[in-house]
Write an enzyme that holds these catalytic residues in place. Structure first.
Site, PDB file in Angstrom:
ATOM      1  N   CYS A  49       1.860   7.255  -0.543  1.00  0.00           N
ATOM      2  CA  CYS A  49       1.776   8.329   0.461  1.00  0.00           C
ATOM      3  C   CYS A  49       3.113   8.545   1.169  1.00  0.00           C
ATOM      4  O   CYS A  49       3.787   9.539   0.951  1.00  0.00           O
ATOM      5  CB  CYS A  49       0.688   8.013   1.489  1.00  0.00           C
ATOM      6  SG  CYS A  49      -0.988   8.090   0.836  1.00  0.00           S
ATOM      7  N   ARG A  62       2.230   0.006  -5.883  1.00  0.00           N
ATOM      8  CA  ARG A  62       2.898   1.282  -6.148  1.00  0.00           C
ATOM      9  C   ARG A  62       4.112   1.464  -5.240  1.00  0.00           C
ATOM     10  O   ARG A  62       4.001   1.403  -4.020  1.00  0.00           O
ATOM     11  CB  ARG A  62       1.911   2.439  -5.962  1.00  0.00           C
ATOM     12  CG  ARG A  62       0.922   2.587  -7.103  1.00  0.00           C
ATOM     13  CD  ARG A  62      -0.098   3.657  -6.838  1.00  0.00           C
ATOM     14  NE  ARG A  62      -1.037   3.277  -5.802  1.00  0.00           N
ATOM     15  CZ  ARG A  62      -2.069   4.045  -5.405  1.00  0.00           C
ATOM     16  NH1 ARG A  62      -2.258   5.226  -5.959  1.00  0.00           N
ATOM     17  NH2 ARG A  62      -2.883   3.625  -4.469  1.00  0.00           N
TER      18      ARG A  62
END
Length: 245
Positions: A81, A152
């Site tokens: 994000c 990630r």
């Protein structure tokens, strides 16, 4: 309306109906950008205060006494994000001829923090002094945030790669990470057991709950007689580490 009614059936906190899909997407993008910019500011301040020999944690603790101070901390920005969404707006802005100076600068600062931490560790080793070549390093935590398996865009990998470039032997210990996923994505394996009196450098990279339960003595016991501990996430007290972000 259909989507709003559907989500209201399962979201106990309620929903907010944006005026359009563009507004909804833009609001999510800027929510992540705002955090990215604020963390970048804290990172830049931490680098300045380190040069001035001022304790960043003490500075932030004092600043938090002001009622409207936003309590962000310096750190590594990864995940899917905060470290990704800003680029969507940067790209769209470039298409319409708009500059994104603050957003782009924040991305640069946060992307370089792994390299900055690695450089700080090398300086501490030289000061100790500890031989850099073929020294043994323990990285405690590699996921992008605490108590999760998500790797990630984890910036801890940048620290590892930088240290390996200096011919240092790096072990990674993380009780939360999916080891198969880590090897598949980054070609990095982990150790399953911590051995005492083994490491020249110990890096506390992620604030996992398991690490918070360890005392300073427990962590230092993993090091050789001459070693350094670098604390990225302020897990230990200032006088219990050799360096911290």
């Amino acid at each position: 309306t259909f989507v709003d009614n559907l989500y209201n059936e399962i979201i106990t906190a309620g929903t907010y109906k944006a005026s359009s899909i563009k507004v909804a997407e833009a609001s999510k993008v800027i929510e992540n950008i705002q955090r990215d910019v604020n963390i970048a500011l804290m990172n830049e301040l931490a680098m300045i205060f380190n040069q001035l020999d001022i304790n960043t944690t003490d500075v932030l603790s004092a600043a938090k006494t002001k009622w409207n101070f936003l309590p962000f901390e310096p750190g590594l920005v990864g995940g899917h994000c905060i470290s990704v969404d800003p680029y969507y707006l940067i790209h769209k802005a470039s298409q319409i001829g708009c500059n994104t100076d603050v957003i782009s600068a924040s991305r640069t600062i946060n992307n370089n923090m792994g390299s900055y931490i690695a450089s700080s560790i090398l300086k501490l080793m030289v000061d100790k002094p500890i031989t850099i070549n073929k020294s043994k390093v323990l990285i405690m935590g590699i996921t992008y945030k605490e108590d999760c398996a998500d790797i990630r865009n984890t910036q801890v990998v940048n620290i590892i790669n930088e240290l390996k470039d200096h011919v240092m032997q790096v072990d990674v210990f993380d009780p939360c990470v999916n080891t198969k996923q880590l090897e598949l994505n980054y070609n990095i394996s982990t150790i399953t057991e911590l051995k005492k009196e083994t490491y020249d450098v110990i890096v506390l990279a992620v604030r996992h709950n398991e690490f918070l339960k360890m005392s300073a003595a427990d962590i230092h016991s993993l090091g050789k007689e001459q070693h350094i501990v670098y604390d990225v996430k302020s897990i230990l007290l200032d006088d219990e580490t050799d360096g911290r972000l």
